[in-house]
Design an enzyme around this catalytic site. Structure first.
Site, PDB file in Angstrom:
ATOM      1  N   THR A  41      -1.629   5.661   2.287  1.00 20.53           N
ATOM      2  CA  THR A  41      -2.858   4.874   2.218  1.00 20.53           C
ATOM      3  C   THR A  41      -2.892   3.930   3.412  1.00 20.53           C
ATOM      4  OG1 THR A  41      -2.848   4.938  -0.202  1.00 20.53           O
ATOM      5  CG2 THR A  41      -4.220   3.260   0.833  1.00 20.53           C
ATOM      6  N   LEU A  84       0.859  -1.173   0.000  1.00 17.21           N
ATOM      7  CA  LEU A  84       0.000   0.000   0.000  1.00 17.21           C
ATOM      8  C   LEU A  84       0.901   1.230   0.000  1.00 17.21           C
ATOM      9  CD1 LEU A  84      -2.643  -0.937   2.759  1.00 17.21           C
ATOM     10  CD2 LEU A  84      -2.979  -1.011   0.285  1.00 17.21           C
ATOM     11  N   ASP A  85       0.446   2.312  -0.621  1.00 22.75           N
ATOM     12  CA  ASP A  85       1.212   3.553  -0.583  1.00 22.75           C
ATOM     13  C   ASP A  85       1.404   4.001   0.861  1.00 22.75           C
ATOM     14  OD1 ASP A  85       1.180   3.571  -3.326  1.00 22.75           O
ATOM     15  OD2 ASP A  85      -0.451   5.029  -3.497  1.00 22.75           O
ATOM     16  N   LYS A  86       2.435   4.779   1.085  1.00 21.77           N
ATOM     17  CA  LYS A  86       2.752   5.236   2.436  1.00 21.77           C
ATOM     18  C   LYS A  86       1.557   5.923   3.102  1.00 21.77           C
ATOM     19  CE  LYS A  86       6.005   8.180   4.985  1.00 21.77           C
ATOM     20  NZ  LYS A  86       7.197   9.056   4.877  1.00 21.77           N
ATOM     21  N   HIS A 123      -0.277   3.690  -7.881  1.00 21.96           N
ATOM     22  CA  HIS A 123      -1.104   4.886  -7.679  1.00 21.96           C
ATOM     23  C   HIS A 123      -2.373   4.885  -8.536  1.00 21.96           C
ATOM     24  CE1 HIS A 123       2.716   7.324  -6.306  1.00 21.96           C
ATOM     25  NE2 HIS A 123       2.465   6.267  -5.549  1.00 21.96           N
TER      26      HIS A 123
END
Length: 363
Positions: free
Chosen positions: A151, A147-149, A247
């Site tokens: 998110t 997961l993105d930082k 993303h």
């Protein structure tokens, strides 16, 4: 008997679709292009047991067979860099994130601001906390997606090499399903829609930013559903990615004119709401559902972080409204999935014909 020094790697979801030489540059930079090319020429480099070339594109879940590391002339071999020991406080923090555990898998509720993996100037991340999640298992847990930082939400972690390979294949085939919650600026005119826009790395950003690229981008597909709306200013949406591009959800929502609240990277200054709404990004992996390697399913929901819950309450939304049903459609049933399957079948036929021609030549 296995050859001494042979190394085997599983292609991670983040490396899906890249060239094999690019994979080496990312993960084994000590193996120069000349070395990789020599391995390929001599048949030592293989993907899923078949001979490979540096220009071949690889897929998540595939197995890469790499020959033993070649000695570096006039240089003493360096010892593997030991992992940093985590403190008791860090271990307690990691274990508090666990929302599901069984013999093959762990699911944590990742908080916003914590990266999944390390990188330049990133020293605090989930990967660095995995020693605290080994418990009674024989080996250290393994990340199988990310997961993105910024998110938050459900992140699946494998507890064995077998389950890691199983889950990697599930993400590659898109049989693993994820449901995200997001607050977005404005309200889409179509309340249940599909965004189908190809995505590529934006030149000049070092791969840190993506953009819609109709000509060169990789296929990307996202379903969105409006859950509740706050007039015309903002709405709460449920998002389901059918592909796993970097993303993807952020790029797609910004591309249709409804950036995720707090996502200044893709929405600019228009991605923020006034009136007490947090400036943090409002994107949360609410639910993950995936087949279990021992049978049955893992189906876990993660509570949103405090800033997300406070924004929902501030806008007058009902928390129970966001748990919509996950779509049963799998990636293989989508146009992109069918196209990939056709391409793989055509490649297999070409290899088979090439083998037949070689056989006739020997005869």
């Amino acid at each position: 008997m296995a050859e001494e020094g042979i190394r085997n790697f599983t292609v991670a979801p983040d490396d899906d679709g890249i060239r094999l030489d690019r994979w080496f540059k990312r993960h084994l930079p000590e193996a120069s292009f000349n070395i990789v090319s020599r391995w390929a020429r001599t048949g030592q480099l293989r993907v899923d047991g078949k001979r490979a070339t540096p220009g071949d594109r690889i897929e998540s879940g595939q197995q890469i067979r790499v020959p033993r590391a070649e000695p570096v002339a006039a240089s003493a071999p360096s010892a593997p860099k030991p992992r940093r020991e985590i403190s008791a406080e860090e271990a307690a923090f990691a274990q508090e994130l666990v929302i599901h555990i069984d013999p093959q898998a762990i699911v944590i509720n990742k908080p916003p601001g914590l990266a999944t993996q390390g990188g330049t100037k990133t020293t605090e991340h989930v990967d660095g906390l995995l020693d605290a999640l080994q418990y009674e298992a024989e080996s250290r847990p393994k990340l199988v997606h990310r997961l993105d930082k910024d998110t938050s939400g459900a992140l699946l972690i494998a507890r064995s090499a077998r389950s890691a390979a199983f889950f990697a294949k599930a993400f590659s085939s898109r049989s693993a399903r994820k449901l995200y919650w997001a607050l977005v600026i404005g309200v889409p005119s179509i309340e249940d829609g599909m965004v189908e826009l190809p995505i590529a790395k934006q030149p000049g950003t070092g791969g840190e930013k993506m953009f819609v690229d109709e000509k060169e981008g990789s296929p990307a597909r996202t379903r969105y559903r409006v859950v509740e709306r706050a007039g015309n200013a903002a709405c709460w949406v449920a998002l389901e990615p059918y592909t796993g591009r970097t993303h993807q959800l952020r790029v797609h929502m910004a591309a249709i004119g409804h950036p995720i609240v707090g996502d200044g990277k893709y929405g600019g200054k228009d991605a923020f709401l006034s009136g007490g709404i947090s400036r943090k990004m409002h994107l949360h992996a609410r639910r993950i559902r995936v087949d279990h390697p021992d049978g049955g399913r893992i189906d876990v929901m993660a509570d949103p972080p405090s800033h997300f819950s406070e924004s929902i309450a501030h806008l007058g939304f009902s928390p129970i409204m966001g748990d919509v049903e996950i779509d049963e459609v799998k990636f293989r049933d989508t146009p992109e999935g069918k196209k990939r399957a056709e391409g793989q079948a055509a490649k297999a036929r070409r290899k088979e014909r090439k083998g037949e021609r070689r056989g006739r030549g020997r005869a």
